[in-house]
Design a protein around this motif. Sequence first.
Motif, mmCIF file in Angstrom:
data_model
loop_
_atom_site.group_PDB
_atom_site.id
_atom_site.type_symbol
_atom_site.label_atom_id
_atom_site.label_comp_id
_atom_site.label_asym_id
_atom_site.label_seq_id
_atom_site.Cartn_x
_atom_site.Cartn_y
_atom_site.Cartn_z
ATOM 1 N N UNK A 124 12.511 19.586 -12.636
ATOM 2 C CA UNK A 124 11.835 20.808 -12.262
ATOM 3 C C UNK A 124 10.476 20.512 -11.619
ATOM 4 N N UNK A 125 10.068 19.267 -11.596
ATOM 5 C CA UNK A 125 8.762 18.899 -11.042
ATOM 6 C C UNK A 125 8.773 19.009 -9.519
ATOM 7 N N UNK A 126 7.600 19.221 -8.956
ATOM 8 C CA UNK A 126 7.467 19.308 -7.505
ATOM 9 C C UNK A 126 7.630 17.931 -6.880
ATOM 10 N N UNK A 127 7.853 17.924 -5.591
ATOM 11 C CA UNK A 127 7.983 16.668 -4.857
ATOM 12 C C UNK A 127 6.701 15.842 -4.965
ATOM 13 N N UNK A 128 5.561 16.506 -4.915
ATOM 14 C CA UNK A 128 4.276 15.806 -5.024
ATOM 15 C C UNK A 128 4.151 15.113 -6.381
ATOM 16 N N UNK A 129 4.567 15.802 -7.441
ATOM 17 C CA UNK A 129 4.507 15.179 -8.767
ATOM 18 C C UNK A 129 5.475 13.998 -8.841
ATOM 19 N N UNK A 130 6.647 14.140 -8.251
ATOM 20 C CA UNK A 130 7.625 13.041 -8.251
ATOM 21 C C UNK A 130 7.058 11.810 -7.544
ATOM 22 N N UNK A 131 6.230 12.033 -6.527
ATOM 23 C CA UNK A 131 5.584 10.910 -5.833
ATOM 24 C C UNK A 131 4.625 10.182 -6.775
ATOM 25 N N UNK A 132 3.918 10.933 -7.605
ATOM 26 C CA UNK A 132 3.027 10.317 -8.590
ATOM 27 C C UNK A 132 3.839 9.496 -9.577
ATOM 28 N N UNK A 133 4.952 10.048 -10.052
ATOM 29 C CA UNK A 133 5.822 9.324 -10.984
ATOM 30 C C UNK A 133 6.287 8.016 -10.347
ATOM 31 N N UNK A 134 6.701 8.076 -9.086
ATOM 32 C CA UNK A 134 7.163 6.872 -8.391
ATOM 33 C C UNK A 134 6.034 5.855 -8.262
ATOM 34 N N UNK A 135 4.833 6.323 -7.934
ATOM 35 C CA UNK A 135 3.680 5.415 -7.829
ATOM 36 C C UNK A 135 3.401 4.753 -9.173
ATOM 37 N N UNK A 136 3.498 5.516 -10.247
ATOM 38 C CA UNK A 136 3.223 4.979 -11.583
ATOM 39 C C UNK A 136 4.218 3.889 -11.971
ATOM 40 N N UNK A 137 5.438 3.991 -11.468
ATOM 41 C CA UNK A 137 6.449 2.973 -11.777
ATOM 42 C C UNK A 137 6.051 1.604 -11.237
ATOM 43 N N UNK A 138 5.257 1.599 -10.165
ATOM 44 C CA UNK A 138 4.814 0.330 -9.573
ATOM 45 C C UNK A 138 3.554 -0.211 -10.232
ATOM 46 N N UNK A 139 2.857 0.636 -10.967
ATOM 47 C CA UNK A 139 1.615 0.213 -11.626
ATOM 48 C C UNK A 139 1.956 -0.217 -13.045
ATOM 49 N N UNK A 140 1.850 -1.501 -13.302
ATOM 50 C CA UNK A 140 2.312 -2.009 -14.585
ATOM 51 C C UNK A 140 1.320 -1.811 -15.713
ATOM 52 N N UNK A 141 0.037 -1.906 -15.430
ATOM 53 C CA UNK A 141 -0.881 -1.806 -16.566
ATOM 54 C C UNK A 141 -1.649 -0.496 -16.540
ATOM 55 N N UNK A 142 -2.023 -0.056 -17.725
ATOM 56 C CA UNK A 142 -2.621 1.260 -17.862
ATOM 57 C C UNK A 142 -3.936 1.362 -17.118
ATOM 58 N N UNK A 143 -4.706 0.287 -17.014
ATOM 59 C CA UNK A 143 -5.977 0.363 -16.290
ATOM 60 C C UNK A 143 -5.751 0.731 -14.833
ATOM 61 N N UNK A 144 -4.684 0.195 -14.232
ATOM 62 C CA UNK A 144 -4.357 0.555 -12.848
ATOM 63 C C UNK A 144 -3.956 2.025 -12.757
ATOM 64 N N UNK A 145 -3.209 2.495 -13.739
ATOM 65 C CA UNK A 145 -2.803 3.896 -13.766
ATOM 66 C C UNK A 145 -4.020 4.813 -13.966
ATOM 67 N N UNK A 146 -4.913 4.398 -14.821
ATOM 68 C CA UNK A 146 -6.150 5.147 -15.082
ATOM 69 C C UNK A 146 -6.952 5.274 -13.784
#
Length: 136
Positions: A1-23
């Motif tokens: 149910x998420x928007x395409x923009x939110x799905x892009x964030x999810x995809x970006x987060x999959x490439x960021x392995x450590x929480x500091x990068x996500x932060x």
Amino acid sequence: MATETFEEIVADFEFLEDWEDRYRYVIDYGKAMPGLDEALKVPATKVDGCASQVWLHPRIEAGQFSFEGDSDAMIVRGLIAVLRALYNGLPVAEVVKVDAPAELGRLGLNDHLSAQRSNGLRAMIERIRLVAGEAG
């Protein structure tokens, strides 16, 4: 149910392995978000329950929900930007159907925010759901 923009964030987060990068990603996402006009930073748009100053200004146009927001804390400003990605552009009736904790859980945010930040995030989600519910 998420928007395409939110799905892009999810995809970006999959490439960021450590929480500091996500932060950092969340902070940078917030920095890229347009600021809220100072005239809109009033008690009616202020969100209670947040450790920092938070303002949300919702709009409903042609049956679609959107909001602008701002905060005096960089990470919270980023969280507002993430919530905008989750909700902006949805039909107003769909806003209350979004399982925000589950969607945000896909980013791992639940595990890495302080209790105060988590409470503030819940307060922002409650405000969004309240406004959409009243309008729907």
